[in-house]
Structures are given as structure tokens and as C-alpha cells.
Design an enzyme around this catalytic site. Structure first.
Site, mmCIF file in Angstrom:
data_model
loop_
_atom_site.group_PDB
_atom_site.id
_atom_site.type_symbol
_atom_site.label_atom_id
_atom_site.label_comp_id
_atom_site.label_asym_id
_atom_site.label_seq_id
_atom_site.Cartn_x
_atom_site.Cartn_y
_atom_site.Cartn_z
ATOM 1 N N ARG A 59 26.692 -32.033 17.431
ATOM 2 C CA ARG A 59 26.011 -31.846 16.144
ATOM 3 C C ARG A 59 26.999 -31.779 14.978
ATOM 4 O O ARG A 59 26.683 -32.209 13.870
ATOM 5 C CB ARG A 59 25.167 -30.572 16.165
ATOM 6 C CG ARG A 59 23.945 -30.749 17.023
ATOM 7 C CD ARG A 59 23.158 -29.491 17.117
ATOM 8 N NE ARG A 59 21.882 -29.765 17.769
ATOM 9 C CZ ARG A 59 21.031 -28.828 18.136
ATOM 10 N NH1 ARG A 59 21.308 -27.557 17.914
ATOM 11 N NH2 ARG A 59 19.898 -29.154 18.702
ATOM 12 N N GLY A 118 11.782 -30.309 18.609
ATOM 13 C CA GLY A 118 10.488 -29.997 17.983
ATOM 14 C C GLY A 118 10.206 -30.904 16.798
ATOM 15 O O GLY A 118 9.077 -31.363 16.603
ATOM 16 N N LYS A 164 4.070 -30.221 30.677
ATOM 17 C CA LYS A 164 2.674 -29.917 30.388
ATOM 18 C C LYS A 164 2.047 -30.836 29.357
ATOM 19 O O LYS A 164 2.719 -31.289 28.437
ATOM 20 C CB LYS A 164 2.585 -28.487 29.853
ATOM 21 C CG LYS A 164 2.972 -27.465 30.881
ATOM 22 C CD LYS A 164 2.862 -26.093 30.305
ATOM 23 C CE LYS A 164 3.111 -25.047 31.378
ATOM 24 N NZ LYS A 164 3.084 -23.711 30.811
ATOM 25 N N GLY A 184 15.424 -32.870 22.603
ATOM 26 C CA GLY A 184 15.098 -31.944 23.687
ATOM 27 C C GLY A 184 15.515 -32.476 25.042
ATOM 28 O O GLY A 184 16.601 -33.019 25.208
HETATM 29 P P1 AMP Z 1 8.631 -30.356 28.298
HETATM 30 O O1 AMP Z 1 9.362 -29.215 27.675
HETATM 31 O O2 AMP Z 1 7.146 -30.217 28.300
HETATM 32 O O3 AMP Z 1 9.100 -31.703 27.782
HETATM 33 O O4 AMP Z 1 8.994 -30.318 29.837
HETATM 34 C C1 AMP Z 1 10.277 -30.518 30.338
HETATM 35 C C2 AMP Z 1 10.309 -29.942 31.713
HETATM 36 O O5 AMP Z 1 9.343 -30.580 32.505
HETATM 37 C C3 AMP Z 1 11.620 -30.122 32.437
HETATM 38 O O6 AMP Z 1 12.232 -28.866 32.563
HETATM 39 C C4 AMP Z 1 11.205 -30.678 33.805
HETATM 40 O O7 AMP Z 1 11.838 -30.027 34.883
HETATM 41 C C5 AMP Z 1 9.730 -30.386 33.838
HETATM 42 N N1 AMP Z 1 8.983 -31.297 34.730
HETATM 43 C C6 AMP Z 1 8.974 -32.637 34.689
HETATM 44 N N2 AMP Z 1 8.237 -33.134 35.689
HETATM 45 C C7 AMP Z 1 7.758 -32.081 36.388
HETATM 46 C C8 AMP Z 1 6.926 -31.952 37.554
HETATM 47 N N3 AMP Z 1 6.455 -33.015 38.188
HETATM 48 N N4 AMP Z 1 6.645 -30.703 37.969
HETATM 49 C C9 AMP Z 1 7.121 -29.620 37.322
HETATM 50 N N5 AMP Z 1 7.909 -29.683 36.222
HETATM 51 C C10 AMP Z 1 8.232 -30.900 35.765
#
Ligand code: AMP
Length: 398
Positions: A37, A378, A199, A355
Site C-alpha cells: 500500500r 469493502g 456467504k 479482500g
Molecule cells: P467472503 O468474505 O464472503 O468473500 O468469503 C471468503 C471466505 O470464504 C474464505 O475465507 C474462504 O475460505 C471461504 N469459503 C470459500 N468457499 C467455501 C466453502 N465451500 N465452504 C466454506 N467456506 C468457503
């Protein structure tokens, strides 16, 4: 209407106040452990200096909760920046008050000063008017080069622009606006978005904003399983957001009704535990055994994504395809990173949201091999959601 940048304003002889994102990881003995950064802010700093301006840098570091906290001091960052610039970087013990005023008064053209952590004052995140006014009194030109905090209306990102004009974008900010802005407003087609991550809940607005705009939307990662369960499929112990099942069903129906191409995985790597050394196997998504959970996309899905990406001229990727932090479930994410690199070579514009996807592309060593890796997690998500970023909206336009 486009945002004005430092190329549009007079910098010679001015004290130029720049909001940077120096929220960098530190070692336990308080040394900068990753200076990406800081390095990215150098073009803006160098431009101001060479144009004959003095640079006043301000940033936050960590979460000091509104009071001075030695472990979150920006002093080591000033030293590190000095090494990169090969010049002395002055440091003010506070971002407002006597210390800041005295340091600013002593500045000569070409000098660089870093103010102490903005978040040592609770007023920063509250966007307190008096605090913003005091910050603004230090400079004669305001530059925002901190895309990562542009989605927050804080004193140093939004409040300050009410009292200090001109207020323009730095080069890093301009790069973010150029890439993300074009992807949202005027993408070269075919335009494909790949969304992953744990999610649906964090990505609903992105899905809804992008679905009518893209030529195809690929969904991977944990959130795919909520879509599968919504279709009545067995997903074993995979991650499912029960409260989002209705929404997933609605999105699937909407995609079908409007003939939008929503592409879900056809196979996945399942594991019998949420551990890197768990037993694992590749199965079609229609055959996930009970007691097992899907932790990555499978090879057939990678092939389908490959076919899509070969046609694409603009690709936006946000969110890992699996639990990429565990080496045995990182393959899908790393393959997608590779496909993005190939697409870039073939002339596509490839944009990686900040991220986790930025971390994944860095882990694969491909940061420089795609068109743009956003510096804001974000912020890039909110941009893709079509939201107005307060720190950006506050800047002058032409
Ligand atoms: P997000 O912050 O929603 O972008 O999620 C990122 C996180 O999703 C990472 O830490 C991954 O380990 C997790 N992730 C990705 N695929 C899966 C999965 N199939 N089951 C559980 N966690 C997951």
C-alpha cells in the site's frame, strides 16, 4: 462527469494534503511487514513533489478506538516511506493541534510529512465537523488516494472536502475509478463476473446489481451450496444459509425468467471434515454424500469457467472458489487466477476485487499479470453494488 485528479490542479508552492491508505500489516516489533500500500502511493507523492508542492500525508492504522495507542503509531511507516523515497519523511506526533500545525508550517516545497494516526481521535470515524475543519486547515489542496476507505464518510475522506478545495483524486484512486467504473458503467462485452466467497449475504447486492449487466455470472465458493439446496439438492454438511434459501430461489427464478446466464458449479471437492488433511474426493454436485462438505470447485467446473472466460472481454472476479487458505482446497481458486492471467494475455480486461480474491491472486503470484487488483475490499464490493462511495462523491468533477 469525471472526477478531477492531481493532473487538473495547480500544485506548485502548495501544501497538498493527501489521504493515503497506510493501514499496513506490522510485525510484532513494529516494522512494516508488507509495504504494498505504501509503494502504491508513491506515484502520487512523487508527482506532487516534482510539481513543487509539499506533501502532508494522513492515514489510519489498525483500530486504536479513538485514543493514542503506541502499537498503532504511524512513526515506523514514516521511516519506511523515507527509505522508499530516499528522502527524509517528517513525522508529526498528532494529526491536528499544535504538533501538526508546527510541522506543516515548517514545510518547504518537495518536503514530505506524515501525520500521526487519524484514528487516535474518535472524531475521525464520526466525521465530526470541527475535527474535519481543523484537518482541512492544514492544507491548500486535498487529494484522496485511499480507495480502501472511500466507502466510509469519515472526517479525512468526506468531512474535510467541505472545508478544503480543490479536492481531487490521486493516481491510485484514479486507477480504481477507471477500472471499476468502466466495468460497472461501460464494459467491453462479453462481460463475465465470477463471484465466490463464503456467504450469499455479503454478496446479494453485487449479484443483484451485476446480474442484469453481465453476459454471464459464475457463482462458486461456499455460497453456491445455498443455491443448490434452494433447488432441492442434497448438499451434505456444506455451508448453507438457511435464511437465504428463499432469496437464492428467487435469484434463480429471476435469472431464468430474464434469460440471464447464472452458472453454478457442476462438481466439487468434498471433505469429511473442515480440515486441510481431511479425506477428500471429487463428486458431481448432485452426488454430495451425507456427512461430507463441499470445500472447493471441481475440475469440470474449472473447464466450464475456462470456456466462458475464453470468450470474455471484461472479467470481474470477487471471492474465492473454495477454502483457499487450506492448500488441499485452494486448487479451484488458483485455477481461476490462472485463467484470468490467460484472459489478460488474450486481450481481456481483468479486474480482481479486493479482500480475499486479491489475497488469492497474490498467493498465486499473479498480481501483476491481471489488468487491475483493487486495493479496497469493502470499497470495491460497494462500487460493484452500484453504490455511491462518499469519499469519491465528495471530490470535484469536471
Ligand atoms: P467472503 O468474505 O464472503 O468473500 O468469503 C471468503 C471466505 O470464504 C474464505 O475465507 C474462504 O475460505 C471461504 N469459503 C470459500 N468457499 C467455501 C466453502 N465451500 N465452504 C466454506 N467456506 C468457503
Amino acid at each position: 462527469m469525471t472526477t478531477k485528479t492531481i493532473d487538473d490542479v495547480q500544485l506548485a508552492g502548495k501544501k497538498v494534503q493527501v489521504r493515503v491508505d497506510f493501514n499496513v500489516p506490522m510485525t510484532p516489533d513494529l516494522k512494516v511487514s508488507d509495504d504494498k500500500r505504501i509503494v502504491e502511493s508513491l506515484p502520487t507523492i512523487t508527482k506532487i513533489r516534482s510539481a513543487g508542492g509539499a506533501v502532508i500525508l494522513m492515514s489510519h492504522l489498525g483500530r486504536p478506538k479513538g485514543k493514542p495507542t503506541p502499537e498503532f503509531s504511524l512513526r515506523p511507516v514514516a521511516q519506511h516511506l523515507g527509505t522508499l523515497l530516499k528522502t527524509e519523511v517528517k513525522f508529526a506526533e498528532d494529526c491536528v493541534g499544535k504538533a501538526a500545525r508546527a510541522a506543516v508550517d515548517a514545510l518547504k516545497p518537495g518536503d514530505v510529512l506524515l501525520l500521526e494516526n487519524l484514528r487516535f481521535h474518535a472524531e475521525e470515524e464520526k466525521n465530526d465537523e470541527a475535527f474535519a475543519r481543523e484537518l482541512a486547515s492544514l492544507g491548500q489542496v486535498y487529494v484522496n488516494d485511499a480507495f480502501g476507505t472511500a466507502h466510509r464518510a469519515h472526517a479525512s475522506t468526506e468531512g474535510v472536502t467541505r472545508f478544503l478545495k480543490p479536492a481531487v483524486a490521486g493516481y491510485l484512486m484514479r486507477k480504481e475509478i477507471d477500472y471499476l467504473g468502466r466495468a460497472v458503467a461501460d464494459p467491453v462485452r462479453p462481460y463475465i463476473a465470477i463471484l465466490g466467497g463464503a456467504k450469499i449475504s455479503g454478496k446479494i447486492d453485487v449479484i443483484q446489481n451485476l446480474m442484469p449487466k453481465v453476459d454471464a455470472l459464475v457463482i462458486g465458493g461456499g455460497m453456491a451450496f445455498t443455491f443448490f439446496q434452494a433447488q432441492g439438492m442434497e448438499v451434505g454438511d456444506s455451508l448453507v444459509e438457511q435464511e437465504k434459501l428463499a432469496l437464492a430461489k428467487h435469484l434463480l427464478e429471476e435469472a431464468k425468467a430474464k434469460r440471464m446466464r447464472l452458472i453454478l458449479p457442476v462438481d466439487c471437492v468434498v471433505a469429511d471434515r473442515f480440515e486441510n488433511d481431511a479425506q477428500r474426493k471429487v463428486v458431481p454436485v448432485t452426488k454430495i454424500p451425507s456427512g461430507w462438505r463441499g470445500l472447493d470447485i471441481g475440475p469440470e467446473t474449472v473447464k466450464i469457467i475456462n470456456m466462458e472466460l475464453r470468450k470474455a472481454k471484461t472479467i470481474v472476479w470477487n471471492g474465492p472458489m473454495g477454502v483457499f487458505e487450506m492448500s488441499n482446497f485452494a486448487n479451484g481458486t488458483m485455477e481461476v487466477a490462472k485463467l484470468l492471467v490467460e484472459a489478460t494475455h488474450s486481450g481481456a480486461t481483468t479486474i480482481v476485487g479486493g479482500g480475499d480474491s486479491a489475497a488469492a491472486i497474490a498467493q498465486a503470484g499473479y498480481e501483476k499479470a491481471v489488468s487491475h487488483v483493487s486495493t479496497g475490499g469493502g470499497a470495491s464490493l460497494e462500487f460493484l453494488e452500484g453504490k455511491t462511495l462518499p469519499g469519491l462523491a465528495a471530490l470535484d468533477t469536471k
